[in-house]
Design an enzyme around this catalytic site. Sequence first.
Site, mmCIF file in Angstrom:
data_model
loop_
_atom_site.group_PDB
_atom_site.id
_atom_site.type_symbol
_atom_site.label_atom_id
_atom_site.label_comp_id
_atom_site.label_asym_id
_atom_site.label_seq_id
_atom_site.Cartn_x
_atom_site.Cartn_y
_atom_site.Cartn_z
ATOM 1 N N ASP A 263 6.738 -46.461 50.054
ATOM 2 C CA ASP A 263 6.692 -46.237 51.494
ATOM 3 C C ASP A 263 8.055 -45.651 51.873
ATOM 4 O O ASP A 263 8.946 -45.500 51.021
ATOM 5 C CB ASP A 263 6.424 -47.560 52.210
ATOM 6 C CG ASP A 263 5.753 -47.387 53.570
ATOM 7 O OD1 ASP A 263 5.855 -46.286 54.137
ATOM 8 O OD2 ASP A 263 5.144 -48.351 54.062
ATOM 9 N N CYS A 264 8.251 -45.325 53.136
ATOM 10 C CA CYS A 264 9.507 -44.690 53.536
ATOM 11 C C CYS A 264 10.698 -45.597 53.252
ATOM 12 O O CYS A 264 10.718 -46.764 53.661
ATOM 13 C CB CYS A 264 9.473 -44.305 55.007
ATOM 14 S SG CYS A 264 11.020 -43.519 55.543
#
Length: 526
Positions: A263-264
Amino acid sequence: MTFQDISKQIGQLMVFGFPGQKMTAEIRTLIHEHSLGSIILFPRNIEGPEQVRSLTLELQTEAKRAGLTHPLLICTDQENGTVRRLKKGFTVFPGSMLTGATHNPALAAEIGRRTAEEMKEAGVNWDLAPVVDVNNNPLNPVISTRSFGEDPDEVAEMAENFMTGMQSAGVIPTLKHFPGHGDTSVDSHLDLPVIDHDMKRLNRVELIPFKKCIQAGADVIMSAHVYFPAIEKQPGVPATLSRSVLTGLLRNQLHFQGVITTDCMEMNAISEGVGTANGAVKALQAGADMIMISHTYSKQQEALNKVLAGLKNGLIDETQLVQSINRIHVLKQKYLSWEDALKRETVQVKTGTDENKAFADYVYSEGVSIIRNSKKIIPFSADGKTLFIYDTHISYTNVEDKKDHLLFLEGVIRSVAPSADIFDDSDPKLYEVFDEMANGERSYSGIAVLTSSIAGNDQRVEKLMDLEKAGIPMVVIAGKSPYVVRHVPDNIPCICTYELTEPALKKAIKALFGMDVAKGIPPVTL
């Protein structure tokens, strides 16, 4: 591959975002100097189908000019419902929990296919969906209606169908967030959540949808910035940075052969802990194939430099990086072609069509849910005068676009009930109306209250009870989380829309007056 070859390919391991609706000089440099292989788009990059197609064409043309072997992977979060980046000009398809409320996996497959067709036409070839988290925690602040529901087997069935529908149209789906983000009460955008269940429970609930979808041919899985002490023994290490999770569990035990993306890495669970750039190194050490840094150019550059240094000094295993690069190339070879990437035809053939809108409308009928209507208060009389009150206390998660979802609400109500009185709950005039009702100076045949964030100790609950005691038929429309129904008095019927989208609210309001059907059954316990 030699060290020199690998160092030139480091950009293939990165998924970077940028500001604006045109390619930036920074992204151009990253493509040419580091072979950047993947781009993530957000609303800041998006105006409409033609503009997105122009942007993706610009990016792919630059990638070709830079001599990349394969086109860029270009992704966005098109989960539908609450989280959808492609809006204007694209069909508003129902989100996961509304789809879950249909209890019809075939509809999930068709949504996946049609969503993918619209994305592909605009040049977006990779979707960061479906969410396969099992939402069994009503207090979950970030997953909630992004999940198909609380039953692991049904979530698995829905997710598999959405995934294979998307694959059939040539777009890459992504299962997220491994090994599960459903039973958390903390948003990983803000802090590090912990799920402290043992492995027996994880295997019985959280892992079921991932296992089923892996067996069905999953291409990409996104890691969760969540700490699982049952799997990772070092305190405070999120799944994204855990070799026990990504390599030990996902690769070795579940036999996933596809691409693992993070994920980011700018989310607080990582950036406020080990830091974005150090996190990139640790995620690759853990077994991730792709590192997502969505926003900040300086952090993207720092991560590239840290990874190159880690490769040079032996902190990152060369063989493992070669395997990651090969997995990414296999994925690109399966789904991408320069012919598709460099197409110059205009869009609008499959984007936002009447056929897609009609299909979406049908799913909204199957998913929007009427509950507690044993006294047949629904439908309201179309001949009477209705009071509509809508809640302005909308709680947004960090993954949502923070725009006024209710700008269209009055128009939707007027299209169904032209004579209705409509007030937001912060309007002082509303309290004048309440006084007039109490004094017998004003009357209504029904009251509809649209809310998204009511709680048990909320003064609005007392006001609902007061109004209901006055003997006027009342209905609460739970416009976002269906769990607000738990705080509504049992004798007040409710309509759950699961999302504050225009078609969902229009379906609910039409169903309120018996002008349309709402057949859904909530996929969570209320």
